[in-house]
Design an enzyme around this catalytic site. Structure first.
Site, PDB file in Angstrom:
ATOM      1  N   ASP A 149       0.860  -1.178   0.000  1.00 27.57           N
ATOM      2  CA  ASP A 149       0.000   0.000   0.000  1.00 27.57           C
ATOM      3  C   ASP A 149       0.897   1.228   0.000  1.00 27.57           C
ATOM      4  O   ASP A 149       1.560   1.515   1.008  1.00 27.57           O
ATOM      5  CB  ASP A 149      -0.881  -0.039   1.254  1.00 27.57           C
ATOM      6  CG  ASP A 149      -1.794   1.149   1.397  1.00 27.57           C
ATOM      7  OD1 ASP A 149      -1.680   2.120   0.621  1.00 27.57           O
ATOM      8  OD2 ASP A 149      -2.626   1.134   2.328  1.00 27.57           O
ATOM      9  N   ASP A 192      -4.964   7.032  -6.802  1.00 29.42           N
ATOM     10  CA  ASP A 192      -5.314   8.434  -6.578  1.00 29.42           C
ATOM     11  C   ASP A 192      -6.312   8.580  -5.430  1.00 29.42           C
ATOM     12  O   ASP A 192      -6.110   9.372  -4.513  1.00 29.42           O
ATOM     13  CB  ASP A 192      -5.877   9.019  -7.872  1.00 29.42           C
ATOM     14  CG  ASP A 192      -6.024  10.533  -7.863  1.00 29.42           C
ATOM     15  OD1 ASP A 192      -5.377  11.210  -7.047  1.00 29.42           O
ATOM     16  OD2 ASP A 192      -6.786  11.039  -8.711  1.00 29.42           O
ATOM     17  N   SER A 241      -0.589   4.167 -14.869  1.00 28.89           N
ATOM     18  CA  SER A 241      -1.360   3.786 -16.067  1.00 28.89           C
ATOM     19  C   SER A 241      -1.655   2.296 -16.196  1.00 28.89           C
ATOM     20  O   SER A 241      -2.311   1.883 -17.148  1.00 28.89           O
ATOM     21  CB  SER A 241      -0.698   4.296 -17.358  1.00 28.89           C
ATOM     22  OG  SER A 241      -0.788   5.702 -17.434  1.00 28.89           O
ATOM     23  N   VAL A 293      -6.813   1.448 -14.326  1.00 33.31           N
ATOM     24  CA  VAL A 293      -7.977   1.821 -15.127  1.00 33.31           C
ATOM     25  C   VAL A 293      -7.579   2.475 -16.461  1.00 33.31           C
ATOM     26  O   VAL A 293      -8.374   2.501 -17.401  1.00 33.31           O
ATOM     27  CB  VAL A 293      -8.932   2.720 -14.296  1.00 33.31           C
ATOM     28  CG1 VAL A 293      -8.297   4.035 -13.946  1.00 33.31           C
ATOM     29  CG2 VAL A 293     -10.254   2.922 -14.992  1.00 33.31           C
TER      30      VAL A 293
END
Length: 177
Positions: free
Chosen positions: A9, A33, A121, A124
């Site tokens: 994480d 994000d 990238s 999603v």
């Protein structure tokens, strides 16, 4: 500079700066994000809104980077970068490479010595983890050659075992060259 990869994480990484796979609005989103915005607390969104109000009225361009404080994160800084969205036709590996090099430029500018980086990238935005890993590892190694001694460590902190495996393959290939 040490370049490592681990599954974990990124919001808990004990480094000077973490890289956020942001969208151009800088106002939060999903995936990495959203996790970074949630962990950093509401002051991160305020700082991003201020950037939009002043320096970046049109948003952060793909391939560029900007820093904010880390607020409630263990990291002192968040370096936001916008990756290319393959689903939107942004398929140029140079744009993806720029995300990593510009993030390291900005991290060094704010005085970071250790940086945690996600697979920009690969979620999603539709890039294959092997492609992201290859581009990222080459970009970080090239950045280090051009800026010797500026950073002590770049740690790829990756969200899943398959993405970690892609980065481990890319790192092994880079070592053989």
């Amino acid at each position: 500079m040490r370049i490592t990869a681990e599954q974990g994480d990124i919001t808990t990484a004990r480094v000077d700066a973490i890289v956020n796979a942001a969208n151009s609005s800088l106002l939060g989103g999903g995936g990495v994000d959203g996790a970074i915005h949630a962990a950093a607390g509401p002051r991160l969104l305020e700082a991003c809104r201020e950037l939009r109000r002043t320096e970046l009225p049109d948003g952060l361009p793909v391939g560029d980077a900007v820093a904010t404080p880390g607020f409630d994160l263990p990291a002192r800084w968040v370096v936001h970068t916008v990756g290319p969205n393959r689903h939107a036709g942004e398929t140029d590996p140079a744009l993806l490479s720029s995300c990593f090099t510009r993030a390291l430029d900005v991290a060094a500018e704010v005085g970071a010595r250790t940086v945690a980086v996600p697979a920009v990238s690969a979620g999603v935005y539709g890039w294959a983890p092997d492609d992201v890993a290859s581009v990222a590892v080459k970009a970080v190694a090239a950045w280090d050659e051009a800026h010797p001694g500026e950073l002590d460590e770049v740690r790829f902190v990756l969200f899943s075992a398959p993405v970690l495996a892609a980065f481990e393959r890319a790192m092994a290939t880079a070592r053989r060259r």
